[in-house]
Design a protein around this motif. Structure first.
Motif, PDB file in Angstrom:
ATOM      1  N   ILE A  36       0.862  -1.180   0.000  1.00  0.00           N
ATOM      2  CA  ILE A  36       0.000   0.000   0.000  1.00  0.00           C
ATOM      3  C   ILE A  36       0.900   1.232   0.000  1.00  0.00           C
ATOM      4  O   ILE A  36       1.776   1.368   0.859  1.00  0.00           O
ATOM      5  N   PRO A  37       0.694   2.131  -0.939  1.00  0.00           N
ATOM      6  CA  PRO A  37       1.542   3.331  -1.009  1.00  0.00           C
ATOM      7  C   PRO A  37       1.532   4.114   0.306  1.00  0.00           C
ATOM      8  O   PRO A  37       0.529   4.148   1.021  1.00  0.00           O
ATOM      9  N   VAL A  38       2.676   4.722   0.619  1.00  0.00           N
ATOM     10  CA  VAL A  38       2.851   5.462   1.872  1.00  0.00           C
ATOM     11  C   VAL A  38       1.770   6.511   2.056  1.00  0.00           C
ATOM     12  O   VAL A  38       1.205   6.656   3.150  1.00  0.00           O
ATOM     13  N   SER A  39       1.451   7.259   1.010  1.00  0.00           N
ATOM     14  CA  SER A  39       0.458   8.328   1.144  1.00  0.00           C
ATOM     15  C   SER A  39      -0.910   7.776   1.555  1.00  0.00           C
ATOM     16  O   SER A  39      -1.617   8.381   2.364  1.00  0.00           O
ATOM     17  N   ILE A  40      -1.259   6.609   1.050  1.00  0.00           N
ATOM     18  CA  ILE A  40      -2.534   5.975   1.412  1.00  0.00           C
ATOM     19  C   ILE A  40      -2.480   5.483   2.850  1.00  0.00           C
ATOM     20  O   ILE A  40      -3.421   5.667   3.622  1.00  0.00           O
ATOM     21  N   ARG A  41      -1.368   4.848   3.236  1.00  0.00           N
ATOM     22  CA  ARG A  41      -1.226   4.364   4.623  1.00  0.00           C
ATOM     23  C   ARG A  41      -1.337   5.517   5.611  1.00  0.00           C
ATOM     24  O   ARG A  41      -2.008   5.396   6.640  1.00  0.00           O
ATOM     25  N   LYS A  42      -0.703   6.636   5.308  1.00  0.00           N
ATOM     26  CA  LYS A  42      -0.766   7.793   6.211  1.00  0.00           C
ATOM     27  C   LYS A  42      -2.189   8.332   6.296  1.00  0.00           C
ATOM     28  O   LYS A  42      -2.691   8.619   7.382  1.00  0.00           O
ATOM     29  N   ARG A  43      -2.835   8.468   5.156  1.00  0.00           N
ATOM     30  CA  ARG A  43      -4.189   9.020   5.114  1.00  0.00           C
ATOM     31  C   ARG A  43      -5.178   8.137   5.864  1.00  0.00           C
ATOM     32  O   ARG A  43      -6.088   8.625   6.515  1.00  0.00           O
ATOM     33  N   MET A  44      -4.984   6.810   5.777  1.00  0.00           N
ATOM     34  CA  MET A  44      -5.901   5.875   6.433  1.00  0.00           C
ATOM     35  C   MET A  44      -5.476   5.497   7.843  1.00  0.00           C
ATOM     36  O   MET A  44      -6.176   4.767   8.534  1.00  0.00           O
ATOM     37  N   GLY A  45      -4.314   5.981   8.276  1.00  0.00           N
ATOM     38  CA  GLY A  45      -3.834   5.654   9.616  1.00  0.00           C
ATOM     39  C   GLY A  45      -3.432   4.200   9.757  1.00  0.00           C
ATOM     40  O   GLY A  45      -3.568   3.615  10.830  1.00  0.00           O
ATOM     41  N   ILE A  46      -2.934   3.600   8.687  1.00  0.00           N
ATOM     42  CA  ILE A  46      -2.542   2.190   8.696  1.00  0.00           C
ATOM     43  C   ILE A  46      -1.099   2.064   9.159  1.00  0.00           C
ATOM     44  O   ILE A  46      -0.215   2.721   8.633  1.00  0.00           O
ATOM     45  N   LYS A  47      -0.898   1.203  10.152  1.00  0.00           N
ATOM     46  CA  LYS A  47       0.449   0.983  10.696  1.00  0.00           C
ATOM     47  C   LYS A  47       0.809  -0.493  10.562  1.00  0.00           C
ATOM     48  O   LYS A  47      -0.049  -1.341  10.341  1.00  0.00           O
ATOM     49  N   ASP A  48       2.077  -0.789  10.748  1.00  0.00           N
ATOM     50  CA  ASP A  48       2.582  -2.156  10.676  1.00  0.00           C
ATOM     51  C   ASP A  48       1.776  -3.060  11.598  1.00  0.00           C
ATOM     52  O   ASP A  48       1.576  -2.737  12.771  1.00  0.00           O
ATOM     53  N   GLY A  49       1.302  -4.165  11.086  1.00  0.00           N
ATOM     54  CA  GLY A  49       0.547  -5.125  11.882  1.00  0.00           C
ATOM     55  C   GLY A  49      -0.960  -4.895  11.880  1.00  0.00           C
ATOM     56  O   GLY A  49      -1.709  -5.734  12.374  1.00  0.00           O
ATOM     57  N   ASP A  50      -1.423  -3.745  11.365  1.00  0.00           N
ATOM     58  CA  ASP A  50      -2.865  -3.486  11.310  1.00  0.00           C
ATOM     59  C   ASP A  50      -3.547  -4.472  10.375  1.00  0.00           C
ATOM     60  O   ASP A  50      -2.936  -5.008   9.458  1.00  0.00           O
ATOM     61  N   LYS A  51      -4.822  -4.695  10.618  1.00  0.00           N
ATOM     62  CA  LYS A  51      -5.635  -5.515   9.730  1.00  0.00           C
ATOM     63  C   LYS A  51      -6.465  -4.580   8.865  1.00  0.00           C
ATOM     64  O   LYS A  51      -6.799  -3.475   9.279  1.00  0.00           O
ATOM     65  N   LEU A  52      -6.772  -5.030   7.661  1.00  0.00           N
ATOM     66  CA  LEU A  52      -7.576  -4.246   6.739  1.00  0.00           C
ATOM     67  C   LEU A  52      -8.849  -5.002   6.403  1.00  0.00           C
ATOM     68  O   LEU A  52      -8.872  -6.230   6.403  1.00  0.00           O
ATOM     69  N   LEU A  53      -9.880  -4.266   6.099  1.00  0.00           N
ATOM     70  CA  LEU A  53     -11.164  -4.834   5.746  1.00  0.00           C
ATOM     71  C   LEU A  53     -11.415  -4.546   4.274  1.00  0.00           C
ATOM     72  O   LEU A  53     -11.253  -3.420   3.821  1.00  0.00           O
TER      73      LEU A  53
END
Length: 91
Positions: A14-31
């Protein structure tokens, strides 16, 4: 718009800009939610917090809570009532 490549194992970075915008961190789960015309990826933690926020909308006003001090006072009162109910007879 961001582009990502799928590996032979089905993995996507997942691109960095998307991870930052969605608050996604290492180990998070996605739906992943299937919708007509595509799939939507969501951060389930943020989705749950938003749902909780909607569920409690208007409760502060209903309870007469105007600021943090009101919330603290309410919590202290609830704790006092519970203590009296559970322990006052034993003291």
């Amino acid at each position: 718009m961001e582009l990502a490549k799928v590996t032979s194992k089905g993995q996507v970075t997942i691109p960095v800009s998307i991870r930052k915008r969605m608050g996604i961190k290492d180990g998070d789960k996605l739906l992943f939610i299937e919708k007509p015309g595509g799939v939507v990826m969501m951060n389930p933690t943020l989705m749950a917090l938003e749902k909780i926020g909607r569920a409690f909308e208007g409760e502060a006003e209903r309870l007469g809570l105007e600021n943090e001090d009101d919330v603290v006072a309410m919590i202290k009162e609830i704790r006092r009532e519970r203590w009296e109910k559970n322990y006052a007879d034993n003291a």
